[in-house]
Scaffold this motif. Structure first.
Motif, short mmCIF file in Angstrom:
data_model
loop_
_atom_site.label_atom_id
_atom_site.label_comp_id
_atom_site.label_asym_id
_atom_site.label_seq_id
_atom_site.Cartn_x
_atom_site.Cartn_y
_atom_site.Cartn_z
N GLY A 1 5.48 -4.48 -2.74
CA GLY A 1 5.80 -5.41 -1.67
C GLY A 1 6.03 -6.81 -2.19
N GLY A 2 7.20 -7.38 -1.89
CA GLY A 2 7.56 -8.70 -2.40
C GLY A 2 7.61 -9.76 -1.33
N GLY A 3 6.69 -9.68 -0.36
CA GLY A 3 6.56 -10.75 0.63
C GLY A 3 5.69 -11.87 0.09
N PRO A 4 5.24 -12.79 0.94
CA PRO A 4 4.43 -13.91 0.47
C PRO A 4 3.18 -13.49 -0.29
CG PRO A 4 5.15 -14.31 2.71
CD PRO A 4 5.54 -12.90 2.38
N GLY A 5 2.49 -12.46 0.19
CA GLY A 5 1.30 -11.99 -0.50
C GLY A 5 1.60 -11.38 -1.85
N SER B 1 -1.73 -15.92 8.79
CA SER B 1 -0.44 -16.48 8.45
C SER B 1 -0.23 -16.51 6.94
CB SER B 1 -0.32 -17.89 9.04
OG SER B 1 -1.44 -18.65 8.67
N VAL B 2 0.93 -17.04 6.53
CA VAL B 2 1.33 -17.00 5.13
C VAL B 2 0.29 -17.66 4.23
CG1 VAL B 2 3.04 -17.88 3.49
CG2 VAL B 2 3.78 -16.80 5.61
N HIS B 3 -0.23 -18.82 4.62
CA HIS B 3 -1.18 -19.51 3.74
C HIS B 3 -2.46 -18.69 3.54
CE1 HIS B 3 -2.14 -20.89 7.87
NE2 HIS B 3 -3.39 -20.96 7.45
N ALA B 4 -2.88 -17.97 4.58
CA ALA B 4 -4.07 -17.14 4.45
C ALA B 4 -3.80 -15.95 3.54
CB ALA B 4 -4.53 -16.66 5.83
N VAL B 5 -2.62 -15.37 3.66
CA VAL B 5 -2.26 -14.22 2.82
C VAL B 5 -2.18 -14.63 1.36
CG1 VAL B 5 -0.41 -12.58 2.31
CG2 VAL B 5 -1.09 -13.00 4.68
N PHE C 1 -3.41 -1.57 -8.89
CA PHE C 1 -2.31 -1.69 -7.94
C PHE C 1 -2.75 -2.58 -6.78
CE2 PHE C 1 -1.54 2.34 -10.03
CZ PHE C 1 -0.16 2.43 -10.16
N ILE C 2 -1.79 -3.29 -6.20
CA ILE C 2 -2.03 -4.04 -4.97
C ILE C 2 -0.95 -3.65 -3.96
CG2 ILE C 2 -2.05 -6.30 -3.83
CD1 ILE C 2 -3.23 -7.48 -6.33
N ILE C 3 -1.39 -3.15 -2.83
CA ILE C 3 -0.47 -2.81 -1.74
C ILE C 3 -0.25 -4.07 -0.90
CG2 ILE C 3 -0.14 -1.43 0.35
CD1 ILE C 3 -1.96 0.69 -0.95
N ALA C 4 1.01 -4.51 -0.83
CA ALA C 4 1.35 -5.71 -0.06
C ALA C 4 2.65 -5.46 0.70
CB ALA C 4 1.50 -6.91 -1.00
N THR C 5 2.69 -4.32 1.39
CA THR C 5 3.92 -3.84 2.01
C THR C 5 4.19 -4.44 3.39
OG1 THR C 5 2.62 -1.90 2.61
CG2 THR C 5 4.11 -1.68 0.75
N GLY C 6 3.34 -5.34 3.84
CA GLY C 6 3.61 -6.03 5.09
C GLY C 6 3.46 -5.15 6.31
N SER C 7 4.19 -5.49 7.35
CA SER C 7 4.05 -4.80 8.63
C SER C 7 5.39 -4.69 9.32
CB SER C 7 3.05 -5.54 9.53
OG SER C 7 3.53 -6.86 9.80
N ARG C 8 5.41 -3.95 10.40
CA ARG C 8 6.60 -3.77 11.22
C ARG C 8 6.24 -4.08 12.67
NH1 ARG C 8 4.07 0.90 10.47
NH2 ARG C 8 3.79 2.30 12.24
N ARG D 1 -8.85 1.80 -8.17
CA ARG D 1 -7.77 1.10 -8.87
C ARG D 1 -6.84 0.34 -7.91
NH1 ARG D 1 -7.05 3.04 -14.03
NH2 ARG D 1 -8.16 4.97 -14.53
N ILE D 2 -6.95 0.61 -6.62
CA ILE D 2 -5.93 0.15 -5.68
C ILE D 2 -6.54 -0.77 -4.63
CG2 ILE D 2 -4.15 0.87 -4.05
CD1 ILE D 2 -4.04 3.55 -5.57
N PHE D 3 -5.90 -1.93 -4.44
CA PHE D 3 -6.32 -2.93 -3.46
C PHE D 3 -5.20 -3.12 -2.44
CE2 PHE D 3 -8.76 -3.59 -7.20
CZ PHE D 3 -9.97 -4.19 -6.82
N ALA D 4 -5.50 -3.84 -1.35
CA ALA D 4 -4.48 -4.14 -0.34
C ALA D 4 -4.70 -5.56 0.18
CB ALA D 4 -4.53 -3.15 0.80
N ILE D 5 -3.59 -6.21 0.51
CA ILE D 5 -3.66 -7.58 1.04
C ILE D 5 -2.67 -7.73 2.20
CG2 ILE D 5 -4.38 -8.65 -1.13
CD1 ILE D 5 -1.47 -9.50 -1.58
N GLY D 6 -2.87 -8.79 2.95
CA GLY D 6 -1.92 -9.17 3.99
C GLY D 6 -1.86 -8.20 5.14
N ALA D 7 -0.70 -8.11 5.76
CA ALA D 7 -0.54 -7.27 6.94
C ALA D 7 -0.77 -5.81 6.63
CB ALA D 7 0.86 -7.48 7.53
N ALA D 8 -0.48 -5.39 5.39
CA ALA D 8 -0.74 -4.00 5.01
C ALA D 8 -2.23 -3.68 5.06
CB ALA D 8 -0.19 -3.73 3.61
N ALA D 9 -3.05 -4.71 4.89
CA ALA D 9 -4.50 -4.55 4.96
C ALA D 9 -5.04 -4.76 6.37
CB ALA D 9 -5.18 -5.53 4.00
#
Length: 481
Positions: free
Chosen positions: A19-23, A320-324, A143-150, A307-315
């Motif tokens: 995921g190549g969003g802000p997070g 908002s962006v600054h928090a992510v 790995f970090i999952i940062a795939t955002g949301s829909r 081995r795998i973490f998650a951030i942002g909307a995927a988590a």
């Protein structure tokens, strides 16, 4: 080997980010700053929803809408008011120009120059430590999952046959809607509703609960009163029974209490929340537990696969962006270095970009009452008593300060002009466990909206004078005013 088959390339790296969003971008840059090898996988445009279709487009729209509103209300400052002529095609061009100007910071070339490998592919786990991106296998230490949301689209009869917009597509309009119906009274729905209202579009907003229900009721009531005064038709505690029609002629059957009625519009905006983008990741192959579309995470964002973490909307975060971005930096520390920060939540401001803005940090008054019972105080001060606010003609709203009986600041809330800028002072105060007496020692320029902070803490100090021992300690440390 069968004809047409070939061995997939395998890349080994320290960190793979999906995921190549802000997070994802923040995590990639933080990892590279630590000297780690990074592979970033993004199937769509780098920058994610926020940069390409979401918040940046919404802010550009809101800026144009505010100019239009200022033209209509210019007589308040002694200037002849007039109805602005709004060209939606030119507005759309402005939005696209703003997005284009921000794009280079999120480009593959920029990331590659930082040593980040970018793969424009769909990523899917094939086992507990390997991800497949196109025909490439990525084996990473973490790995970090940062795939955002829909966007979440409610299951309402007729939705499958009726055209509608989401917050990502509404800015594509190049012609003025005749009547916009907005479903969802959260911060996104309400901010967009106000923008299009100010752009000369009649707007009806429907919410099945109370709009801005996550905000301090005292602050949100001021915003809702302002929006209704501007002409927004707000329908709270109202559900949608069915939808029908075509673009240009849409009808909804709604229900408030026991009463059903039909309302019409030309365009429909669905802003009813979001859901994590995790369904296509192959979670079962990676041994990642999820329930009801939400990842099972510990306090540090780690999944059931260590081995795998998650951030942002995927988590599941709705921040908002600054928090992510902040969470991304912390997660990289945990993932790569095993550095676990304190469990105490950081002081991250939350801003609602209506006009006036709402900004909150720390505990709300309701939170403080639940956690500390009566062991806190609330102090308020109005913008109407600040010279700069009067000069600008923006006197609606106030700031409120929540202080524990021991003296440290628990939280602050602001509704009024530039609330999102002013809240940073209180975020710093909470992060550093400062007291209102510490803020008294700030020297703030005059005239400035930030003088409301000085006025607020002066008011607090008049009601709750600084203990002698604290003043003597301040003298000893050279902190006297």
């Amino acid at each position: 080997m069968k004809r047409g088959q070939f061995l997939a390339e395998t890349i080994r790296t320290d960190l793979c980010i999906i995921g190549g969003g802000p997070g994802g971008l923040a995590a990639a840059k933080e990892a590279r700053a630590r000297g780690a090898g990074v592979v970033l996988i993004e199937e769509n445009a780098l920058g994610g929803i926020a940069l390409n279709w979401g918040s940046l487009a919404a802010h550009a729209t809101a800026a144009a809408a505010k100019r239009a509103h200022q033209m209509r209300t210019a007589r308040d400052l002694g200037i002849g008011a007039e109805e602005p002529r709004i060209n939606f095609a030119r507005l759309n061009a402005h939005i696209n120009a703003v997005i284009a100007a921000a794009a280079p910071e999120a480009s593959a070339e920029h990331l590659s120059a930082d040593g980040i490998m970018v793969l424009h592919e769909t990523g899917r786990f094939v086992d507990r430590r390997t991800l497949k991106a196109g025909e490439t296998l990525v084996r990473a230490r973490r790995f970090i999952i940062a795939t955002g949301s829909r966007p979440f689209v409610p299951d309402i009869p007729g939705f499958d046959a009726v055209p509608f917009h989401t917050p990502e597509t509404i800015s594509d309009l190049t012609r003025r809607p005749g009547h916009l119906v907005v479903l969802g009274g959260g911060e996104t729905g309400l901010a967009l509703a106000q923008s299009y209202l100010r752009l000369g579009v009649p707007v009806t907003l429907i919410d099945n609960l109370d709009p801005l229900g996550d905000c301090d009721v005292e602050l949100r009531s001021i915003v809702l009163r302002r929006l209704m005064a501007e002409g927004l038709d707000v329908m709270p505690n109202t559900g949608v029974v069915s939808v029908r029609g075509n673009e240009g002629d849409i009808a909804l059957t709604v229900k408030t209490g026991a009463e059903e009625r039909d309302i019409g519009g030309t365009h429909l905006l669905v802003a009813t929340g979001r859901r994590p983008n995790i369904a296509a990741l192959g979670l079962d192959k990676a041994g990642i537990r999820a329930s009801a579309g939400q990842l099972a995470l510990n306090a540090f964002g780690r999944t059931s696969n260590r081995r795998i973490f998650a951030i942002g909307a995927a988590a599941g975060d709705t921040y908002s962006v600054h928090a992510v971005r902040h969470r991304a930096h912390r997660t990289v520390s945990h993932a790569l270095d095993g550095m676990f920060a304190a469990r105490r939540k950081p002081a991250i401001p939350h801003v609602v970009y209506t006009d006036p803005e709402i900004a909150q940090v720390g505990l709300t008054e309701a939170d403080a009452r639940q956690r500390h019972k009566t062991r806190f105080t609330v102090t308020r001060f109005p913008f109407a008593a600040i010279d700069r606010a009067r000069a600008l003609g923006e006197i609606e709203g106030h700031v409120k300060l929540i202080v524990h009986e021991a003296g440290h600041i628990l939280g602050a809330g602001i509704v009024g002009p530039q609330a999102g800028e002013l809240i940073t002072l209180f975020a710093l105060a909470i992060a550093r466990r400062l007291t209102p007496y510490d803020l008294q020692r700030l020297v703030i320029p005059h005239p400035a909206l930030a003088e409301i902070v000085s006025a607020l803490v002066e008011t607090y100090a008049e009601i709750y004078p600084e203990p002698i021992w604290r003043r003597r300690m301040a003298n000893l440390l050279g902190l006297v005013r």
